[in-house]
Design a protein around this motif. Sequence first.
Motif, PDB file in Angstrom:
ATOM      1  N   THR A  20      24.193 -50.977 -16.825  1.00  0.00           N
ATOM      2  CA  THR A  20      25.630 -51.248 -16.691  1.00  0.00           C
ATOM      3  C   THR A  20      26.299 -51.195 -18.059  1.00  0.00           C
ATOM      4  O   THR A  20      27.362 -50.603 -18.227  1.00  0.00           O
ATOM      5  N   ARG A  21      25.658 -51.801 -19.032  1.00  0.00           N
ATOM      6  CA  ARG A  21      26.216 -51.821 -20.388  1.00  0.00           C
ATOM      7  C   ARG A  21      26.296 -50.404 -20.959  1.00  0.00           C
ATOM      8  O   ARG A  21      27.289 -50.036 -21.573  1.00  0.00           O
ATOM      9  N   ARG A  22      25.236 -49.610 -20.762  1.00  0.00           N
ATOM     10  CA  ARG A  22      25.257 -48.227 -21.249  1.00  0.00           C
ATOM     11  C   ARG A  22      26.392 -47.437 -20.608  1.00  0.00           C
ATOM     12  O   ARG A  22      27.075 -46.666 -21.272  1.00  0.00           O
ATOM     13  N   ARG A  23      26.604 -47.614 -19.319  1.00  0.00           N
ATOM     14  CA  ARG A  23      27.695 -46.900 -18.632  1.00  0.00           C
ATOM     15  C   ARG A  23      29.048 -47.311 -19.203  1.00  0.00           C
ATOM     16  O   ARG A  23      29.922 -46.477 -19.424  1.00  0.00           O
ATOM     17  N   ALA A  24      29.224 -48.601 -19.450  1.00  0.00           N
ATOM     18  CA  ALA A  24      30.502 -49.093 -19.972  1.00  0.00           C
ATOM     19  C   ALA A  24      30.763 -48.562 -21.382  1.00  0.00           C
ATOM     20  O   ALA A  24      31.868 -48.107 -21.686  1.00  0.00           O
ATOM     21  N   VAL A  25      29.750 -48.598 -22.232  1.00  0.00           N
ATOM     22  CA  VAL A  25      29.917 -48.114 -23.612  1.00  0.00           C
ATOM     23  C   VAL A  25      30.182 -46.609 -23.614  1.00  0.00           C
ATOM     24  O   VAL A  25      31.063 -46.115 -24.338  1.00  0.00           O
ATOM     25  N   ALA A  26      29.441 -45.866 -22.795  1.00  0.00           N
ATOM     26  CA  ALA A  26      29.638 -44.410 -22.729  1.00  0.00           C
ATOM     27  C   ALA A  26      31.045 -44.085 -22.226  1.00  0.00           C
ATOM     28  O   ALA A  26      31.721 -43.189 -22.755  1.00  0.00           O
ATOM     29  N   ALA A  27      31.502 -44.808 -21.215  1.00  0.00           N
ATOM     30  CA  ALA A  27      32.844 -44.568 -20.680  1.00  0.00           C
ATOM     31  C   ALA A  27      33.910 -44.903 -21.728  1.00  0.00           C
ATOM     32  O   ALA A  27      34.898 -44.180 -21.878  1.00  0.00           O
ATOM     33  N   LEU A  28      33.693 -45.981 -22.462  1.00  0.00           N
ATOM     34  CA  LEU A  28      34.644 -46.375 -23.505  1.00  0.00           C
ATOM     35  C   LEU A  28      34.729 -45.291 -24.578  1.00  0.00           C
ATOM     36  O   LEU A  28      35.824 -44.912 -25.002  1.00  0.00           O
ATOM     37  N   ARG A  29      33.593 -44.770 -24.994  1.00  0.00           N
ATOM     38  CA  ARG A  29      33.594 -43.698 -25.996  1.00  0.00           C
ATOM     39  C   ARG A  29      34.275 -42.441 -25.474  1.00  0.00           C
ATOM     40  O   ARG A  29      35.026 -41.788 -26.189  1.00  0.00           O
ATOM     41  N   ARG A  30      33.983 -42.088 -24.238  1.00  0.00           N
ATOM     42  CA  ARG A  30      34.619 -40.894 -23.637  1.00  0.00           C
ATOM     43  C   ARG A  30      36.129 -41.053 -23.580  1.00  0.00           C
ATOM     44  O   ARG A  30      36.872 -40.147 -23.942  1.00  0.00           O
ATOM     45  N   MET A  31      36.559 -42.223 -23.133  1.00  0.00           N
ATOM     46  CA  MET A  31      38.003 -42.461 -23.003  1.00  0.00           C
ATOM     47  C   MET A  31      38.684 -42.432 -24.367  1.00  0.00           C
ATOM     48  O   MET A  31      39.774 -41.883 -24.511  1.00  0.00           O
ATOM     49  N   ASP A  32      38.035 -43.022 -25.372  1.00  0.00           N
ATOM     50  CA  ASP A  32      38.611 -43.011 -26.718  1.00  0.00           C
ATOM     51  C   ASP A  32      38.663 -41.596 -27.266  1.00  0.00           C
ATOM     52  O   ASP A  32      39.646 -41.193 -27.878  1.00  0.00           O
ATOM     53  N   ALA A  33      37.605 -40.818 -27.022  1.00  0.00           N
ATOM     54  CA  ALA A  33      37.548 -39.442 -27.539  1.00  0.00           C
ATOM     55  C   ALA A  33      38.607 -38.552 -26.904  1.00  0.00           C
ATOM     56  O   ALA A  33      39.127 -37.645 -27.553  1.00  0.00           O
ATOM     57  N   THR A  34      38.931 -38.795 -25.646  1.00  0.00           N
ATOM     58  CA  THR A  34      39.909 -37.946 -24.968  1.00  0.00           C
ATOM     59  C   THR A  34      41.327 -38.482 -25.083  1.00  0.00           C
ATOM     60  O   THR A  34      42.269 -37.815 -24.663  1.00  0.00           O
ATOM     61  N   GLY A  35      41.496 -39.681 -25.654  1.00  0.00           N
ATOM     62  CA  GLY A  35      42.835 -40.221 -25.837  1.00  0.00           C
ATOM     63  C   GLY A  35      43.418 -40.872 -24.597  1.00  0.00           C
ATOM     64  O   GLY A  35      44.619 -41.120 -24.541  1.00  0.00           O
ATOM     65  N   VAL A  36      42.588 -41.166 -23.618  1.00  0.00           N
ATOM     66  CA  VAL A  36      43.054 -41.825 -22.389  1.00  0.00           C
ATOM     67  C   VAL A  36      43.403 -43.271 -22.716  1.00  0.00           C
ATOM     68  O   VAL A  36      42.750 -43.914 -23.542  1.00  0.00           O
ATOM     69  N   ALA A  37      44.430 -43.789 -22.057  1.00  0.00           N
ATOM     70  CA  ALA A  37      44.809 -45.186 -22.250  1.00  0.00           C
ATOM     71  C   ALA A  37      43.664 -46.078 -21.771  1.00  0.00           C
ATOM     72  O   ALA A  37      43.171 -45.933 -20.654  1.00  0.00           O
ATOM     73  N   ILE A  38      43.255 -46.994 -22.636  1.00  0.00           N
ATOM     74  CA  ILE A  38      42.111 -47.852 -22.318  1.00  0.00           C
ATOM     75  C   ILE A  38      42.605 -49.240 -21.950  1.00  0.00           C
ATOM     76  O   ILE A  38      43.256 -49.911 -22.755  1.00  0.00           O
ATOM     77  N   THR A  39      42.306 -49.622 -20.725  1.00  0.00           N
ATOM     78  CA  THR A  39      42.574 -50.969 -20.234  1.00  0.00           C
ATOM     79  C   THR A  39      41.305 -51.455 -19.559  1.00  0.00           C
ATOM     80  O   THR A  39      40.383 -50.684 -19.308  1.00  0.00           O
ATOM     81  N   PHE A  40      41.262 -52.747 -19.253  1.00  0.00           N
ATOM     82  CA  PHE A  40      40.101 -53.277 -18.538  1.00  0.00           C
ATOM     83  C   PHE A  40      39.958 -52.570 -17.189  1.00  0.00           C
ATOM     84  O   PHE A  40      38.859 -52.217 -16.777  1.00  0.00           O
ATOM     85  N   GLU A  41      41.085 -52.359 -16.535  1.00  0.00           N
ATOM     86  CA  GLU A  41      41.067 -51.706 -15.212  1.00  0.00           C
ATOM     87  C   GLU A  41      40.563 -50.264 -15.308  1.00  0.00           C
ATOM     88  O   GLU A  41      39.692 -49.843 -14.549  1.00  0.00           O
ATOM     89  N   SER A  42      41.108 -49.501 -16.257  1.00  0.00           N
ATOM     90  CA  SER A  42      40.708 -48.094 -16.357  1.00  0.00           C
ATOM     91  C   SER A  42      39.252 -47.949 -16.787  1.00  0.00           C
ATOM     92  O   SER A  42      38.531 -47.077 -16.294  1.00  0.00           O
ATOM     93  N   LEU A  43      38.799 -48.808 -17.694  1.00  0.00           N
ATOM     94  CA  LEU A  43      37.404 -48.751 -18.116  1.00  0.00           C
ATOM     95  C   LEU A  43      36.474 -49.159 -16.980  1.00  0.00           C
ATOM     96  O   LEU A  43      35.439 -48.512 -16.766  1.00  0.00           O
ATOM     97  N   ALA A  44      36.841 -50.191 -16.233  1.00  0.00           N
ATOM     98  CA  ALA A  44      36.010 -50.620 -15.105  1.00  0.00           C
ATOM     99  C   ALA A  44      35.884 -49.488 -14.086  1.00  0.00           C
ATOM    100  O   ALA A  44      34.791 -49.209 -13.580  1.00  0.00           O
ATOM    101  N   ARG A  45      36.984 -48.827 -13.813  1.00  0.00           N
ATOM    102  CA  ARG A  45      36.969 -47.714 -12.859  1.00  0.00           C
ATOM    103  C   ARG A  45      36.116 -46.558 -13.386  1.00  0.00           C
ATOM    104  O   ARG A  45      35.286 -46.008 -12.670  1.00  0.00           O
TER     105      ARG A  45
END
Length: 147
Positions: A20-45
């Motif tokens: 679960t932690r690996r998925r969350a960290v990977a998603a956070l990095r992907r979102m940051d790299a693509t410039g997507v708005a990062i919120t708790f909701e968007s990261l959880a999704r």
Amino acid sequence: MPADNSHLIVAAARRRSAATRRRAVAALRRMDATGVAITFESLAREAGVSRSWLYTQPDLKAEIERLRSRRRSVPEARPVPDRQRASEASLLRRLEVATERNRQLESENGELREALALALGERRTADLPGRCGDTPRKKSPNVIGPC
């Protein structure tokens, strides 16, 4: 008495938590790299985790809040991912390299200007009338070789 298999349950829970932690960290990095708005909701999704779990992870929570505040401070510009940001030291080094390159080019330009001036001067003196140069004054006789 049944066998104690609790260690297997604990190991499975640890593996699930790590995944679960690996998925969350990977998603956070992907979102940051693509410039997507990062919120708790968007990261959880994006990561397939619950928002409540994100709030219980102090390091992830702090990173989400840091990235959110950075985005708020520059609303119209697309944020640059952290790993692509230039540090102050790297910017100073790039400036030093560019300054040195400019000095080299200035020196090379000076040498080329001097060489051009010499070449033009030599050409000008060669074109003067009455100057004995390398060109012979008389035409050389035609040489006829063996037939």
